[in-house]
Design an enzyme around this catalytic site. Sequence first.
Site, mmCIF file in Angstrom:
data_model
loop_
_atom_site.group_PDB
_atom_site.id
_atom_site.type_symbol
_atom_site.label_atom_id
_atom_site.label_comp_id
_atom_site.label_asym_id
_atom_site.label_seq_id
_atom_site.Cartn_x
_atom_site.Cartn_y
_atom_site.Cartn_z
ATOM 1 N N CYS A 76 -53.925 70.325 118.695
ATOM 2 C CA CYS A 76 -54.665 71.369 118.143
ATOM 3 C C CYS A 76 -56.235 71.159 118.317
ATOM 4 O O CYS A 76 -56.680 70.322 117.947
ATOM 5 C CB CYS A 76 -54.190 71.703 116.798
ATOM 6 S SG CYS A 76 -54.896 72.995 115.651
ATOM 7 N N CYS A 82 -59.121 70.794 110.089
ATOM 8 C CA CYS A 82 -58.224 71.742 109.301
ATOM 9 C C CYS A 82 -57.307 70.552 108.407
ATOM 10 O O CYS A 82 -57.182 69.533 108.890
ATOM 11 C CB CYS A 82 -57.474 72.468 110.299
ATOM 12 S SG CYS A 82 -55.868 73.270 109.288
ATOM 13 N N CYS A 85 -52.586 69.568 108.988
ATOM 14 C CA CYS A 85 -51.990 68.589 109.611
ATOM 15 C C CYS A 85 -52.862 67.412 109.523
ATOM 16 O O CYS A 85 -53.968 67.336 109.439
ATOM 17 C CB CYS A 85 -51.616 68.780 111.264
ATOM 18 S SG CYS A 85 -50.703 70.168 111.582
ATOM 19 N N GLN A 275 -37.129 77.185 103.492
ATOM 20 C CA GLN A 275 -37.567 75.893 104.183
ATOM 21 C C GLN A 275 -38.420 76.449 105.259
ATOM 22 O O GLN A 275 -38.190 77.129 106.059
ATOM 23 C CB GLN A 275 -36.477 75.064 104.454
ATOM 24 C CG GLN A 275 -35.632 74.153 103.402
ATOM 25 C CD GLN A 275 -36.558 73.370 102.626
ATOM 26 O OE1 GLN A 275 -37.818 72.979 103.152
ATOM 27 N NE2 GLN A 275 -35.966 72.671 101.635
ATOM 28 N N PHE A 304 -30.755 73.879 91.548
ATOM 29 C CA PHE A 304 -32.155 74.255 92.200
ATOM 30 C C PHE A 304 -31.600 75.114 93.402
ATOM 31 O O PHE A 304 -31.928 74.705 94.446
ATOM 32 C CB PHE A 304 -32.989 73.154 92.607
ATOM 33 C CG PHE A 304 -33.139 72.422 91.289
ATOM 34 C CD1 PHE A 304 -34.252 72.616 90.394
ATOM 35 C CD2 PHE A 304 -32.304 71.080 91.082
ATOM 36 C CE1 PHE A 304 -34.415 71.735 89.320
ATOM 37 C CE2 PHE A 304 -32.788 70.491 89.988
ATOM 38 C CZ PHE A 304 -33.798 70.691 89.102
ATOM 39 N N ASN A 309 -29.110 78.864 99.923
ATOM 40 C CA ASN A 309 -29.282 78.292 101.266
ATOM 41 C C ASN A 309 -27.997 77.115 101.389
ATOM 42 O O ASN A 309 -27.579 77.103 102.639
ATOM 43 C CB ASN A 309 -30.471 77.466 101.481
ATOM 44 C CG ASN A 309 -30.970 77.095 102.762
ATOM 45 O OD1 ASN A 309 -31.073 77.839 103.606
ATOM 46 N ND2 ASN A 309 -31.294 75.729 102.979
ATOM 47 N N ASP A 373 -31.236 69.895 94.958
ATOM 48 C CA ASP A 373 -32.168 70.117 95.797
ATOM 49 C C ASP A 373 -33.520 70.387 94.993
ATOM 50 O O ASP A 373 -34.039 71.583 95.019
ATOM 51 C CB ASP A 373 -31.751 71.181 96.775
ATOM 52 C CG ASP A 373 -33.080 71.454 97.954
ATOM 53 O OD1 ASP A 373 -33.712 70.671 98.078
ATOM 54 O OD2 ASP A 373 -32.937 72.628 98.551
ATOM 55 N N CYS A 399 -37.990 66.617 98.510
ATOM 56 C CA CYS A 399 -39.160 66.699 99.063
ATOM 57 C C CYS A 399 -40.261 65.851 98.792
ATOM 58 O O CYS A 399 -41.356 66.023 99.123
ATOM 59 C CB CYS A 399 -39.650 68.395 99.013
ATOM 60 S SG CYS A 399 -39.871 68.832 97.539
#
Length: 443
Positions: A76, A82, A85, A275, A304, A309, A373, A399
């Site tokens: 990129c 930025c 990332c 997600q 959760f 999903n 989750d 996560c």
Amino acid sequence: MARRKPLPPGDYPAEILDFDQNGRGFARVDGKATFIADALPGERVRFKYLAVGKDFDEGQCVSVEQASAHRVEPGCPHFGVCGGCSMQHLHPDQQIAFKQKQLLDQLQRIGKVAPQQIAPPITAANADDVWGYRRRARLGAKRLPSKGGAVVGFRERNTHFVTPLTQCPVIDPRVGQKIMQIRALIDSLSIPDRVPQVEIACADRVAMVFRLIDPATDEDLAKLTAFGAREGVDVYLQTGGPATIRPLSADPQPLTYSPDGSDLRLRFEPTDFIQVNGFISQQTVNQALDWLELQAGDRVLELFCGLGNFSLPLAQRGAEVIAVEGEQALVDRARENAQRNGITGARFEKADLFRTEAGVDWLTPEFDKVLLDPPRAGAREILPIVAARKPQRIVYVSCHPGTLARDAGTLVHEHGYQLARAGVMDMFPHTGHVESMALFVRA
């Protein structure tokens, strides 16, 4: 207020020894811990100081004198400015190794546990799939005459400024290659300085939600409508909180996706949580169900659950599911999704899983297995209540490896579970974000 220490001028040499948990290079400069962005272990670099603290300093790599064999050219043009990332300069295979190490280190350091088996990582199907993977993003917008008008992008590193993106190769190309068109649209409105945010959702269709601080004129609405028709985008406007989101079209087409690659279809609204990485999410769902070793008639508690999903694939495979979520809108969406897909074996309940009492109705039935989750905060509050019911298997999708490690220590050291398996999912390529999964079985 303490006065910030002045930064040393110029640039300085450093030998990079390791990564920190955020993917920055770790060095010792004159004996002091120094974290240097965009530097890789094994490299000799020069860096400038970004912050000087009592216990550690922070810096930015400005040149590489001896490069790592794992260094690659970022994909990129905005990398380094930025904040979206942070690891594009590291080969994708080594990004996975970094994330696996983060998971295992934190399990050991925080939870004082180690998995009996390290699961193979869930990664992209091929090398190109680490690009264009983001199907959800919230982009800042701001009108900056010094930058030529409206800018749209993620926040810059270490600032609150919006990066003036021209493209974004990690966002679905139906949006990521149209950043300049979005900027031009905002600039053409009568209120270009009153559009602070654009939220995107990409599934079988593409939706964009434009946050408006001031009302749009009829001419603005015409321009937004024309943009949607020209670019193949469903345009929504948000004038206040989430309840104010409205489509420009009188009959918008629904957004849907498959949670597991089957014929199941989940409908969602443009700002609902799903997600970010569709392919990795499908593989995650299938792995979680495999690790549970589902048998027809198994009673599964899912906490959760979001908009279903995991719940709908669980029920489709023959489990009797009680699924619990804290947000009523998602509970309603999950029930509707079950009905649309002809799923009858899933019951959805709303509850605050950070304040749950042991005797609530949905905890009354017996259950064999549990799927968790949770958000980044983890599942500390509900975990003792669940573990006391002694389910045979618990699959924990995380996560945040730190809170997973903390909760893993609780399950193993206080409730008699074994950490049978753990591994990572590369949900966010080119970032230091670690998604992981752990399987706990009763000893």
